[in-house]
Scaffold this motif. Sequence first.
Motif, PDB file in Angstrom:
ATOM      1  N   THR A   1      24.079  40.903  49.928  1.00  0.00           N
ATOM      2  CA  THR A   1      23.432  39.678  49.451  1.00  0.00           C
ATOM      3  C   THR A   1      24.246  39.043  48.341  1.00  0.00           C
ATOM      4  N   SER A   2      24.744  39.852  47.396  1.00  0.00           N
ATOM      5  CA  SER A   2      25.564  39.338  46.286  1.00  0.00           C
ATOM      6  C   SER A   2      26.851  38.728  46.813  1.00  0.00           C
ATOM      7  N   LEU A   3      27.468  39.404  47.805  1.00  0.00           N
ATOM      8  CA  LEU A   3      28.709  38.890  48.389  1.00  0.00           C
ATOM      9  C   LEU A   3      28.459  37.564  49.098  1.00  0.00           C
ATOM     10  N   PHE A   4      27.324  37.469  49.801  1.00  0.00           N
ATOM     11  CA  PHE A   4      26.987  36.232  50.500  1.00  0.00           C
ATOM     12  C   PHE A   4      26.788  35.076  49.512  1.00  0.00           C
ATOM     13  N   ILE A   5      26.072  35.342  48.407  1.00  0.00           N
ATOM     14  CA  ILE A   5      25.842  34.310  47.390  1.00  0.00           C
ATOM     15  C   ILE A   5      27.168  33.856  46.790  1.00  0.00           C
ATOM     16  N   LEU A   6      28.053  34.841  46.491  1.00  0.00           N
ATOM     17  CA  LEU A   6      29.372  34.510  45.953  1.00  0.00           C
ATOM     18  C   LEU A   6      30.165  33.666  46.944  1.00  0.00           C
ATOM     19  N   TYR A   7      30.049  34.026  48.238  1.00  0.00           N
ATOM     20  CA  TYR A   7      30.767  33.293  49.282  1.00  0.00           C
ATOM     21  C   TYR A   7      30.289  31.844  49.353  1.00  0.00           C
ATOM     22  N   VAL A   8      28.985  31.634  49.317  1.00  0.00           N
ATOM     23  CA  VAL A   8      28.425  30.277  49.375  1.00  0.00           C
ATOM     24  C   VAL A   8      28.884  29.447  48.182  1.00  0.00           C
ATOM     25  N   ILE A   9      28.859  30.045  46.984  1.00  0.00           N
ATOM     26  CA  ILE A   9      29.302  29.338  45.772  1.00  0.00           C
ATOM     27  C   ILE A   9      30.779  28.962  45.892  1.00  0.00           C
ATOM     28  N   ALA A  10      31.599  29.918  46.370  1.00  0.00           N
ATOM     29  CA  ALA A  10      33.035  29.652  46.525  1.00  0.00           C
ATOM     30  C   ALA A  10      33.281  28.565  47.570  1.00  0.00           C
ATOM     31  N   TYR A  11      32.509  28.594  48.658  1.00  0.00           N
ATOM     32  CA  TYR A  11      32.657  27.583  49.708  1.00  0.00           C
ATOM     33  C   TYR A  11      32.371  26.185  49.154  1.00  0.00           C
ATOM     34  N   ILE A  12      31.246  26.055  48.459  1.00  0.00           N
ATOM     35  CA  ILE A  12      30.865  24.748  47.904  1.00  0.00           C
ATOM     36  C   ILE A  12      31.893  24.276  46.878  1.00  0.00           C
ATOM     37  N   ALA A  13      32.363  25.206  46.030  1.00  0.00           N
ATOM     38  CA  ALA A  13      33.359  24.841  45.016  1.00  0.00           C
ATOM     39  C   ALA A  13      34.661  24.386  45.669  1.00  0.00           C
TER      40      ALA A  13
ATOM     41  N   ALA B   1      38.649  35.354  49.843  1.00  0.00           N
ATOM     42  CA  ALA B   1      39.896  35.249  49.072  1.00  0.00           C
ATOM     43  C   ALA B   1      40.574  33.906  49.327  1.00  0.00           C
ATOM     44  N   PHE B   2      40.583  33.467  50.604  1.00  0.00           N
ATOM     45  CA  PHE B   2      41.173  32.157  50.921  1.00  0.00           C
ATOM     46  C   PHE B   2      40.423  31.036  50.193  1.00  0.00           C
ATOM     47  N   LEU B   3      39.109  31.151  50.120  1.00  0.00           N
ATOM     48  CA  LEU B   3      38.326  30.133  49.405  1.00  0.00           C
ATOM     49  C   LEU B   3      38.702  30.105  47.926  1.00  0.00           C
ATOM     50  N   ILE B   4      38.874  31.269  47.336  1.00  0.00           N
ATOM     51  CA  ILE B   4      39.235  31.334  45.911  1.00  0.00           C
ATOM     52  C   ILE B   4      40.616  30.730  45.690  1.00  0.00           C
ATOM     53  N   PHE B   5      41.566  31.039  46.599  1.00  0.00           N
ATOM     54  CA  PHE B   5      42.908  30.451  46.493  1.00  0.00           C
ATOM     55  C   PHE B   5      42.845  28.920  46.603  1.00  0.00           C
ATOM     56  N   LEU B   6      41.981  28.412  47.490  1.00  0.00           N
ATOM     57  CA  LEU B   6      41.807  26.960  47.634  1.00  0.00           C
ATOM     58  C   LEU B   6      41.250  26.349  46.358  1.00  0.00           C
ATOM     59  N   ILE B   7      40.293  27.022  45.741  1.00  0.00           N
ATOM     60  CA  ILE B   7      39.725  26.527  44.479  1.00  0.00           C
ATOM     61  C   ILE B   7      40.814  26.423  43.416  1.00  0.00           C
ATOM     62  N   VAL B   8      41.637  27.476  43.308  1.00  0.00           N
ATOM     63  CA  VAL B   8      42.726  27.475  42.314  1.00  0.00           C
ATOM     64  C   VAL B   8      43.719  26.354  42.611  1.00  0.00           C
ATOM     65  N   GLN B   9      44.033  26.178  43.904  1.00  0.00           N
ATOM     66  CA  GLN B   9      44.997  25.141  44.293  1.00  0.00           C
ATOM     67  C   GLN B   9      44.513  23.747  43.912  1.00  0.00           C
ATOM     68  N   TYR B  10      43.214  23.523  44.015  1.00  0.00           N
ATOM     69  CA  TYR B  10      42.683  22.180  43.796  1.00  0.00           C
ATOM     70  C   TYR B  10      42.001  21.999  42.439  1.00  0.00           C
ATOM     71  N   LEU B  11      42.169  22.962  41.543  1.00  0.00           N
ATOM     72  CA  LEU B  11      41.658  22.759  40.188  1.00  0.00           C
ATOM     73  C   LEU B  11      42.285  21.509  39.594  1.00  0.00           C
ATOM     74  N   PRO B  12      41.512  20.618  38.967  1.00  0.00           N
ATOM     75  CA  PRO B  12      42.075  19.374  38.404  1.00  0.00           C
ATOM     76  C   PRO B  12      43.204  19.674  37.419  1.00  0.00           C
ATOM     77  N   LYS B  13      44.318  18.973  37.616  1.00  0.00           N
ATOM     78  CA  LYS B  13      45.460  19.107  36.723  1.00  0.00           C
ATOM     79  C   LYS B  13      45.711  17.778  36.027  1.00  0.00           C
ATOM     80  N   LYS B  14      46.480  17.817  34.965  1.00  0.00           N
ATOM     81  CA  LYS B  14      46.803  16.594  34.241  1.00  0.00           C
ATOM     82  C   LYS B  14      47.566  15.657  35.159  1.00  0.00           C
TER      83      LYS B  14
END
Length: 552
Positions: free
Chosen positions: A3-15, A80-93
């Motif tokens: 359940t915790s992994l699923f919640i984390l996955y949903v949050i990462a997907y939306i982010a 992990a791919f979702l987390i890498f995508l989040i890092v890639q698209y973090l707003p930069k200057k």
Amino acid sequence: MLTSLFILYVIAYIAAVIMGLRHYTHMLQLSSYQFQGYFRYLRSKPQRYGLHIGYLCVTAILGVLGTNSFNKIFGILSLAFLIFLIVQYLPKKAKKKFVITKRVQRLFITYAVVFLILMGISCWCYLTGGETLYGIFIATKNNVSNFTIETDGKKLTAILIVALFIGLLPLVTALCNLINKPIEKKVNDWFIHDAQRMLKEHPGLRIIGITGSYGKTSVKYYLWTLLSEGFRVLMTPESYNTPMGVVRTIREQLTPMHEIFICEMGARHVHDIKEITDIVHPDDGMLTSIGPQHLETFHSMENIINTKLELFDAVQEKSSKGLKFANGDNEIIVDNLRHDNVVLYGCSEKCDYRATEVKFTSDGASFKVTAPNGDTADFTMKLLGEHNVTNVVGAIAMAHSMGIPMSKLKMAVRRITPAPHRQELKKHGNVSIIDDAYNSNPMGAKRALDTLSKFEDSVRILVTPGMVELGEKEAEYNKEFGKQAAEAADYIILVGSVHTRPIKEGALESGFSEDKLFVKENLKDAVDLMYEIDAGKPKVILLENDLPDNYL
């Protein structure tokens, strides 16, 4: 745990969805919401899509596995791919910040609607429709052990639909921009009609249109300074030279007190000038230059010429008494004029308003201007470069023709300052920076190098990412720019290794020392290097062009 992994996955997907959409909407905004510029950016960054494809593949395998023991492993990989995508698209200057306009807000509403539709289809597939969409798939798998056919077929369909939204995220932005086009046209039409209403309520307003491949923003600022000696003048600010930029200026800044409206008109496509003239209907017009700029969208010099001359078409259509001024030093203009009573300005003998006795110093220039009626006056200005003599003479010609005497213009010319980022001289101790970073084209770049070459007692440094939007001849023009730079600069610092390769080739072919040519991947590193160069005497640095983030 699950359940915790699923919640984390949903949050990462939306982010990942939100961060990715923000990034690609920013790139779309930098491309003026035009598909050609946006897809140019997508083609230039193919490596960025590896994470999207990787996520799509891993998630598809996860759906196929169903209750298989490898399910958890691929679930973690997908996360992990979702987390890498989040890092890639973090707003930069960014050089040009992402602006959350009403149009952007409407785009995000469309994103949400498309997303909810896909989620609805996904839920339908999972609950009832999987066997219909995957009938063939199910029929071929019904004897596989540990595989629940109907349930897993439905699940696979549902998971793939959800995964596709991120897998094709760059295209989602383009799709929603296409969906919104009719809405944006309706919104724009309302604003345009409102601006036209305001102009009709101001019948005494004199409208001056200014266009050109280069120099139009500078001339606009100079003309505003001179006409303000005798009139209350409104001009389009900064580079507000698109139809909606002009409309915004009218709706937000025009008042009954204004007597003159100076309207800068830009163009990237055929008939762009006509689109603006149909809104404002200019009384007078000024053509500052014609040259090879935006060839990627114009496709030919003939299209550029015809589009720029649409300004004079509009002036002539409104009244035969309208003033038409053109740069007489620009051979392309002189060879292609098709209108009557065009007043030429510049330094060449054929010009009606002509500058003579031109002298330059490190602080500016002095010159004499002779008008068609024989009036003459001596002028001094703080601007650099021969091209600015021509630009200022154009402003003098228009202002003098509108009734301001030469004697009154002399003081105004002395007060003229460079338009921002147009060969703007900035001094920091023994370092002088010529800021020509706004935009670059072959003719403008050559003139900037000519200005740099005149600082013979200083170390001359060129910093540039090169020129863009020149179509099939882009590499050719950049190579020629490199050859010209080899003659004008003591050091060359190129920003970006790929796009500047032709500049490097041109400079080296012209005998420029490879020890004095540097390539940096970003502007910050290039700026750090230009200050580090120690040559034992004053430095003059030319910043030629500054590409926005969708080109880097």
